[in-house]
Design a protein around this motif. Structure first.
Motif, PDB file in Angstrom:
ATOM      1  N   ILE A 186      42.537-118.310  24.884  1.00 22.42           N
ATOM      2  CA  ILE A 186      43.812-118.849  25.372  1.00 22.42           C
ATOM      3  C   ILE A 186      44.929-117.800  25.441  1.00 22.42           C
ATOM      4  CG2 ILE A 186      45.700-120.447  24.800  1.00 22.42           C
ATOM      5  CD1 ILE A 186      43.578-122.468  23.928  1.00 22.42           C
ATOM      6  N   PRO A 187      45.165-116.979  24.403  1.00 23.01           N
ATOM      7  CA  PRO A 187      46.278-116.019  24.482  1.00 23.01           C
ATOM      8  C   PRO A 187      46.196-115.073  25.681  1.00 23.01           C
ATOM      9  CG  PRO A 187      45.508-116.211  22.228  1.00 23.01           C
ATOM     10  CD  PRO A 187      44.523-116.962  23.070  1.00 23.01           C
ATOM     11  N   GLU A 188      45.012-114.550  25.976  1.00 15.95           N
ATOM     12  CA  GLU A 188      44.875-113.625  27.104  1.00 15.95           C
ATOM     13  C   GLU A 188      45.026-114.358  28.439  1.00 15.95           C
ATOM     14  OE1 GLU A 188      44.329-110.131  29.329  1.00 15.95           O
ATOM     15  OE2 GLU A 188      45.031-110.563  27.286  1.00 15.95           O
ATOM     16  N   LEU A 189      44.510-115.566  28.527  1.00 17.36           N
ATOM     17  CA  LEU A 189      44.695-116.360  29.744  1.00 17.36           C
ATOM     18  C   LEU A 189      46.183-116.635  29.973  1.00 17.36           C
ATOM     19  CD1 LEU A 189      41.765-118.940  29.353  1.00 17.36           C
ATOM     20  CD2 LEU A 189      41.934-117.149  31.086  1.00 17.36           C
ATOM     21  N   TYR A 190      46.885-116.952  28.893  1.00 22.33           N
ATOM     22  CA  TYR A 190      48.327-117.200  28.977  1.00 22.33           C
ATOM     23  C   TYR A 190      49.059-115.943  29.436  1.00 22.33           C
ATOM     24  CZ  TYR A 190      53.081-118.322  27.397  1.00 22.33           C
ATOM     25  OH  TYR A 190      54.438-118.523  27.324  1.00 22.33           O
ATOM     26  N   ARG A 191      48.667-114.790  28.899  1.00 25.05           N
ATOM     27  CA  ARG A 191      49.315-113.534  29.285  1.00 25.05           C
ATOM     28  C   ARG A 191      49.079-113.209  30.761  1.00 25.05           C
ATOM     29  NH1 ARG A 191      48.705-108.718  30.694  1.00 25.05           N
ATOM     30  NH2 ARG A 191      46.439-108.967  30.841  1.00 25.05           N
ATOM     31  N   MET A 192      47.879-113.459  31.249  1.00 21.15           N
ATOM     32  CA  MET A 192      47.574-113.160  32.648  1.00 21.15           C
ATOM     33  C   MET A 192      48.414-114.016  33.603  1.00 21.15           C
ATOM     34  SD  MET A 192      43.411-112.671  32.450  1.00 21.15           S
ATOM     35  CE  MET A 192      43.230-112.148  34.170  1.00 21.15           C
ATOM     36  N   ILE A 193      48.715-115.249  33.177  1.00 23.37           N
ATOM     37  CA  ILE A 193      49.559-116.113  34.006  1.00 23.37           C
ATOM     38  C   ILE A 193      51.022-115.683  33.922  1.00 23.37           C
ATOM     39  CG2 ILE A 193      50.437-118.454  34.311  1.00 23.37           C
ATOM     40  CD1 ILE A 193      47.590-118.238  35.261  1.00 23.37           C
ATOM     41  N   THR A 194      51.521-115.485  32.711  1.00 25.62           N
ATOM     42  CA  THR A 194      52.954-115.244  32.518  1.00 25.62           C
ATOM     43  C   THR A 194      53.375-113.802  32.790  1.00 25.62           C
ATOM     44  OG1 THR A 194      52.570-114.884  30.151  1.00 25.62           O
ATOM     45  CG2 THR A 194      53.162-117.115  30.851  1.00 25.62           C
ATOM     46  N   GLU A 195      52.497-112.832  32.525  1.00 26.35           N
ATOM     47  CA  GLU A 195      52.871-111.428  32.693  1.00 26.35           C
ATOM     48  C   GLU A 195      52.263-110.787  33.947  1.00 26.35           C
ATOM     49  OE1 GLU A 195      52.274-109.091  29.185  1.00 26.35           O
ATOM     50  OE2 GLU A 195      53.016-110.678  27.840  1.00 26.35           O
ATOM     51  N   ASP A 196      51.014-111.098  34.231  1.00 23.85           N
ATOM     52  CA  ASP A 196      50.370-110.507  35.413  1.00 23.85           C
ATOM     53  C   ASP A 196      50.690-111.257  36.689  1.00 23.85           C
ATOM     54  OD1 ASP A 196      49.302-108.695  33.689  1.00 23.85           O
ATOM     55  OD2 ASP A 196      47.270-109.533  33.672  1.00 23.85           O
ATOM     56  N   GLY A 197      51.258-112.444  36.560  1.00 26.62           N
ATOM     57  CA  GLY A 197      51.727-113.165  37.745  1.00 26.62           C
ATOM     58  C   GLY A 197      50.678-113.949  38.501  1.00 26.62           C
ATOM     59  N   TYR A 198      49.546-114.240  37.876  1.00 25.72           N
ATOM     60  CA  TYR A 198      48.522-115.035  38.553  1.00 25.72           C
ATOM     61  C   TYR A 198      48.955-116.499  38.638  1.00 25.72           C
ATOM     62  CZ  TYR A 198      45.171-111.176  38.309  1.00 25.72           C
ATOM     63  OH  TYR A 198      44.521-109.974  38.471  1.00 25.72           O
ATOM     64  N   ASP A 199      48.546-117.151  39.713  1.00 20.91           N
ATOM     65  CA  ASP A 199      48.741-118.602  39.823  1.00 20.91           C
ATOM     66  C   ASP A 199      47.648-119.339  39.058  1.00 20.91           C
ATOM     67  OD1 ASP A 199      50.961-118.452  41.613  1.00 20.91           O
ATOM     68  OD2 ASP A 199      49.577-118.019  43.255  1.00 20.91           O
ATOM     69  N   LEU A 200      46.474-118.765  39.070  1.00 18.50           N
ATOM     70  CA  LEU A 200      45.291-119.394  38.470  1.00 18.50           C
ATOM     71  C   LEU A 200      44.365-118.301  37.955  1.00 18.50           C
ATOM     72  CD1 LEU A 200      43.204-122.201  40.211  1.00 18.50           C
ATOM     73  CD2 LEU A 200      42.077-120.306  39.084  1.00 18.50           C
ATOM     74  N   VAL A 201      43.831-118.491  36.781  1.00 18.35           N
ATOM     75  CA  VAL A 201      42.826-117.564  36.234  1.00 18.35           C
ATOM     76  C   VAL A 201      41.601-118.377  35.851  1.00 18.35           C
ATOM     77  CG1 VAL A 201      42.259-115.871  34.463  1.00 18.35           C
ATOM     78  CG2 VAL A 201      44.590-115.977  35.375  1.00 18.35           C
ATOM     79  N   SER A 202      40.461-118.018  36.389  1.00 17.08           N
ATOM     80  CA  SER A 202      39.220-118.734  36.128  1.00 17.08           C
ATOM     81  C   SER A 202      38.342-117.952  35.163  1.00 17.08           C
ATOM     82  CB  SER A 202      38.459-118.967  37.442  1.00 17.08           C
ATOM     83  OG  SER A 202      37.261-119.681  37.218  1.00 17.08           O
ATOM     84  N   GLY A 203      37.746-118.633  34.215  1.00 13.09           N
ATOM     85  CA  GLY A 203      36.818-117.988  33.301  1.00 13.09           C
ATOM     86  C   GLY A 203      35.500-117.654  33.974  1.00 13.09           C
ATOM     87  N   TRP A 204      34.853-116.619  33.478  1.00 13.69           N
ATOM     88  CA  TRP A 204      33.536-116.217  33.992  1.00 13.69           C
ATOM     89  C   TRP A 204      32.590-116.104  32.796  1.00 13.69           C
ATOM     90  CZ3 TRP A 204      32.129-110.596  35.809  1.00 13.69           C
ATOM     91  CH2 TRP A 204      30.765-110.559  36.141  1.00 13.69           C
ATOM     92  N   LYS A 205      31.663-117.059  32.712  1.00 16.16           N
ATOM     93  CA  LYS A 205      30.679-117.041  31.627  1.00 16.16           C
ATOM     94  C   LYS A 205      29.540-116.099  32.043  1.00 16.16           C
ATOM     95  CE  LYS A 205      30.578-121.446  32.184  1.00 16.16           C
ATOM     96  NZ  LYS A 205      30.315-122.900  32.155  1.00 16.16           N
ATOM     97  N   LYS A 206      29.781-114.803  31.878  1.00 18.34           N
ATOM     98  CA  LYS A 206      28.811-113.803  32.334  1.00 18.34           C
ATOM     99  C   LYS A 206      27.495-113.927  31.579  1.00 18.34           C
ATOM    100  CE  LYS A 206      28.437-108.864  33.376  1.00 18.34           C
ATOM    101  NZ  LYS A 206      29.138-107.557  33.353  1.00 18.34           N
ATOM    102  N   LYS A 207      27.584-114.136  30.276  1.00 19.62           N
ATOM    103  CA  LYS A 207      26.392-114.357  29.464  1.00 19.62           C
ATOM    104  C   LYS A 207      26.400-115.814  29.029  1.00 19.62           C
ATOM    105  CE  LYS A 207      23.850-112.752  25.389  1.00 19.62           C
ATOM    106  NZ  LYS A 207      23.825-111.832  24.234  1.00 19.62           N
ATOM    107  N   ARG A 208      25.475-116.589  29.578  1.00 21.74           N
ATOM    108  CA  ARG A 208      25.471-118.020  29.345  1.00 21.74           C
ATOM    109  C   ARG A 208      24.364-118.429  28.380  1.00 21.74           C
ATOM    110  NH1 ARG A 208      26.485-121.413  34.798  1.00 21.74           N
ATOM    111  NH2 ARG A 208      26.261-123.013  33.197  1.00 21.74           N
TER     112      ARG A 208
END
Length: 322
Positions: free
Chosen positions: A107-129
């Motif tokens: 959550i903290p990094e997702l929040y930072r990407m929205i508030t600081e990097d300016g993304y409208d939406l950030v989607s998770g990628w479960k690379k190793k499932r």
């Protein structure tokens, strides 16, 4: 409504997840306190038949940040997200599944990407499932097709762990089974800054998955549906009218050519075959009829688009903390 909006709203759709809810909420609370976020957790009970709603109410008593919505029956994940989005007050909205396979530590990094990097939406990628091969192989194929058709370079469209600016979820409609295509819906509504973050994927700790292989079939049909609806819902005449016109012109052109050919053969005193004896005539006649019908379908759809103002409602029978 609260006077001061929380930093984060966590929306969790769930069905029959009573065993994992307390652990999930404690995990979220720990992350929020460590990062000094103000927050709310909205648990949306999508027609559970176990004690999930009782658990939600008990959790809400112990923590006022935990809120709940309960459907009278199972409507599906899209409906749960729709109602969760409507209730969310946070500046950033995080969605995750209730089965503990999504990690609140993201959550903290997702929040930072929205508030600081300016993304409208950030989607998770479960690379190793941590899923069986019967689920991972179809998922890779599904994501590849969606990536090509949408033009959005995401590896995992269906990952439940996503982050949104509040304005995004308040201005898009999620219905049917369209939760898989929220990035696509957001893009076509003008929210084009879409990012991706590799996230940890944990093995399921309790219960069993609620989804079968049929979701991939339905997912492909939904992709075709959302592609058509999003592009042409405001201008159906452009689609049906174009097809109808082309089909009509083809049929009329073939019929005209056949008539002209007969007239020319008569003029030159050559053998003449009756037009109605030729299979091509009936194909051309069918094309004319279909062309007219498609044009009328476009006209009627245009009229319905102008006059229709109906929204789909879901029956929420109980609320907790909202």
């Amino acid at each position: 409504m609260t006077e001061n909006k929380p930093d984060i709203s966590v929306v969790v759709p769930l069905k029959n997840e009573e065993e994992s809810l307390q652990e999930l909420c404690e995990w979220i609370q720990k992350v929020m306190q460590e990062n000094q976020f103000t927050y709310e957790v909205i648990l949306v009970d999508d027609g559970s038949t176990d004690a999930s709603w009782v658990t939600i109410q008990e959790l809400g008593i112990g923590n006022s940040c935990i809120k709940g919505l309960r459907f009278n029956r199972n409507y599906g994940k899209s409906a749960a997200l729709h109602e969760g989005f409507a209730a969310a007050e946070g500046k950033v909205v995080i969605t995750m599944d209730a089965d503990l396979q999504d990690s609140p530590d993201e959550i903290p990094e997702l929040y930072r990407m929205i508030t600081e990097d300016g993304y409208d939406l950030v989607s998770g990628w479960k690379k190793k499932r941590h899923d069986p091969i019967g689920k991972t192989i179809p998922s890779k194929f599904f994501n590849g097709v969606t990536r090509i058709m949408s033009g959005i370079p995401l590896h995992d469209f269906n990952c439940g762990l996503k982050a949104y600016r509040s304005v995004v979820i308040k201005n898009i409609k999620v219905y049917g089974e369209m939760h898989r295509y929220i990035p696509l819906i957001a893009k076509w509504n003008g929210f084009s800054r879409i990012g991706e973050k590799e996230v940890l994927h944990h093995a399921r700790k309790y219960g069993s998955t609620k989804f079968g292989l049929e979701r991939f079939i339905f997912g492909f049909l939904d992709l075709l549906s959302i592609s058509f609806v999003t592009r042409f819902k405001r201008r159906p005449m452009h689609f049906f009218g174009t097809l109808g016109t082309l089909t009509f012109v083809f049929g009329a052109g073939v019929t005209g050519f056949m008539a002209l050919e007969k007239w020319n053969n008569l003029r030159l005193k050559l053998p003449v075959r009756e037009i109605v004896d030729q299979p091509l005539f009936y194909i051309a006649l069918l094309a004319v009829v279909v062309g007219v019908q498609l044009f009328l379908a476009g006209f009627l759809a245009e009229m319905m688009t102008i006059t229709s103002n109906k929204n789909e409602d879901y029956l929420v029978i109980e609320r907790s903390g909202l």
